[in-house]
Design a protein around this motif. Structure first.
Motif, short mmCIF file in Angstrom:
data_model
loop_
_atom_site.label_atom_id
_atom_site.label_comp_id
_atom_site.label_asym_id
_atom_site.label_seq_id
_atom_site.Cartn_x
_atom_site.Cartn_y
_atom_site.Cartn_z
N UNK A 1 -23.52 -14.92 -9.68
CA UNK A 1 -24.96 -15.02 -9.88
C UNK A 1 -25.34 -14.97 -11.36
N UNK A 2 -24.69 -14.08 -12.10
CA UNK A 2 -24.95 -13.96 -13.54
C UNK A 2 -24.55 -15.24 -14.26
N UNK A 3 -23.39 -15.79 -13.88
CA UNK A 3 -22.93 -17.03 -14.54
C UNK A 3 -23.89 -18.18 -14.27
N UNK A 4 -24.37 -18.30 -13.02
CA UNK A 4 -25.33 -19.36 -12.70
C UNK A 4 -26.60 -19.21 -13.55
N UNK A 5 -27.07 -17.97 -13.69
CA UNK A 5 -28.26 -17.70 -14.50
C UNK A 5 -28.02 -18.11 -15.96
N UNK A 6 -26.86 -17.73 -16.50
CA UNK A 6 -26.52 -18.08 -17.88
C UNK A 6 -26.46 -19.60 -18.07
N UNK A 7 -25.82 -20.27 -17.13
CA UNK A 7 -25.67 -21.73 -17.23
C UNK A 7 -27.02 -22.43 -17.14
N UNK A 8 -27.92 -21.89 -16.31
CA UNK A 8 -29.26 -22.48 -16.20
C UNK A 8 -30.02 -22.34 -17.53
N UNK A 9 -29.85 -21.20 -18.20
CA UNK A 9 -30.50 -21.00 -19.50
C UNK A 9 -29.93 -21.99 -20.53
N UNK A 10 -28.60 -22.13 -20.54
CA UNK A 10 -27.94 -23.07 -21.47
C UNK A 10 -28.41 -24.50 -21.19
N UNK A 11 -28.45 -24.87 -19.90
CA UNK A 11 -28.90 -26.21 -19.51
C UNK A 11 -30.33 -26.46 -19.97
N UNK A 12 -31.20 -25.46 -19.75
CA UNK A 12 -32.60 -25.59 -20.13
C UNK A 12 -32.77 -25.75 -21.64
N UNK A 13 -32.06 -24.93 -22.41
CA UNK A 13 -32.15 -25.02 -23.87
C UNK A 13 -31.64 -26.37 -24.38
N UNK A 14 -30.53 -26.82 -23.81
CA UNK A 14 -29.97 -28.12 -24.22
C UNK A 14 -30.95 -29.25 -23.91
N UNK A 15 -31.59 -29.17 -22.75
CA UNK A 15 -32.55 -30.20 -22.34
C UNK A 15 -33.76 -30.21 -23.28
N UNK A 16 -34.25 -29.03 -23.63
CA UNK A 16 -35.40 -28.92 -24.54
C UNK A 16 -35.05 -29.50 -25.91
N UNK A 17 -33.89 -29.13 -26.44
CA UNK A 17 -33.50 -29.57 -27.79
C UNK A 17 -33.30 -31.08 -27.84
N UNK A 18 -32.52 -31.62 -26.89
CA UNK A 18 -32.21 -33.07 -26.90
C UNK A 18 -33.47 -33.89 -26.65
N UNK A 19 -34.32 -33.46 -25.70
CA UNK A 19 -35.55 -34.22 -25.42
C UNK A 19 -36.50 -34.18 -26.62
#
Length: 202
Positions: A30-48
């Protein structure tokens, strides 16, 4: 073991108490999924933001995952491959929406009707898709299918009626639900499975 797995395992061991009903492995997952979602969100914000399509990508992302929460869909085993695939899909979609030519209202309405109509047909046949987090209870599956079909019907009606006022929003909704619907199809699961096997061999 990836660094996210190591960090989540350490945190899970610290958080685990005698009263906790979940195992260390479940907490770590559960913790790893939460961490990965944060990383995914940050990457999406930066690239977009770099490509000046932040608004288009964020709206597409929200609508896409709103339906995905109920229906599931293709999942990649490797979290970093999943990040790259999600990023590529949503950035490409945002770029397409940014540069989409404005069609006359009747053609745009027809496009919405065809796109969402296809989505309804696919969801009726394949939602919710079988995957790790999909509910196995038939009653819950029927409920989720009903909710998503109702959402698609309402979304289609709103998108068609507002196409002359919020053209881009109508097109964004159509693309979001069509993308998510395609990821429910058995052919998409087979394609992803073949690609993963090919890369593992390589």
């Amino acid at each position: 073991m990836t660094w996210t797995e190591k960090v989540s395992m350490r945190l899970a061991k610290r958080l685990k108490t005698e009263d906790t009903t979940y195992s260390v492995g479940q907490l770590a997952h559960g913790i790893e999924i939460f961490m990965l979602n944060i990383i995914n969100g940050l990457a999406l914000i930066i690239v977009s933001a770099i490509f000046h399509i932040f608004g288009e990508v964020m709206l597409l992302c929200c609508l896409f995952f709103l339906h995905r929460l109920l229906t599931g869909g293709v999942h990649l085993r490797n979290p970093w491959t999943c990040l790259l695939a999600t990023l590529s899909l949503l950035i490409a979609g945002g770029y397409l929406l940014k540069h989409l030519p404005v069609l006359p209202a009747p053609y745009a309405q027809l496009l919405v009707l065809v796109g969402v109509g296809l989505s309804i047909s696919i969801n009726y046949r394949h939602a919710p898709a079988a995957h790790t987090y999909a509910p196995t209870n038939p009653a819950i599956q029927r409920r989720n299918r009903f909710i998503v079909l109702w959402m698609l019907g309402v979304g289609c009606a709103i998108s068609i009626s507002l196409v002359g006022y919020t053209y881009q929003y109508s097109m964004t909704y159509t693309l979001a639900v069509l993308l998510q619907s395609v990821l429910l199809m058995p052919s998409s699961f087979r394609l992803v499975s073949r690609l993963e096997k090919t890369f593992l061999r390589g």
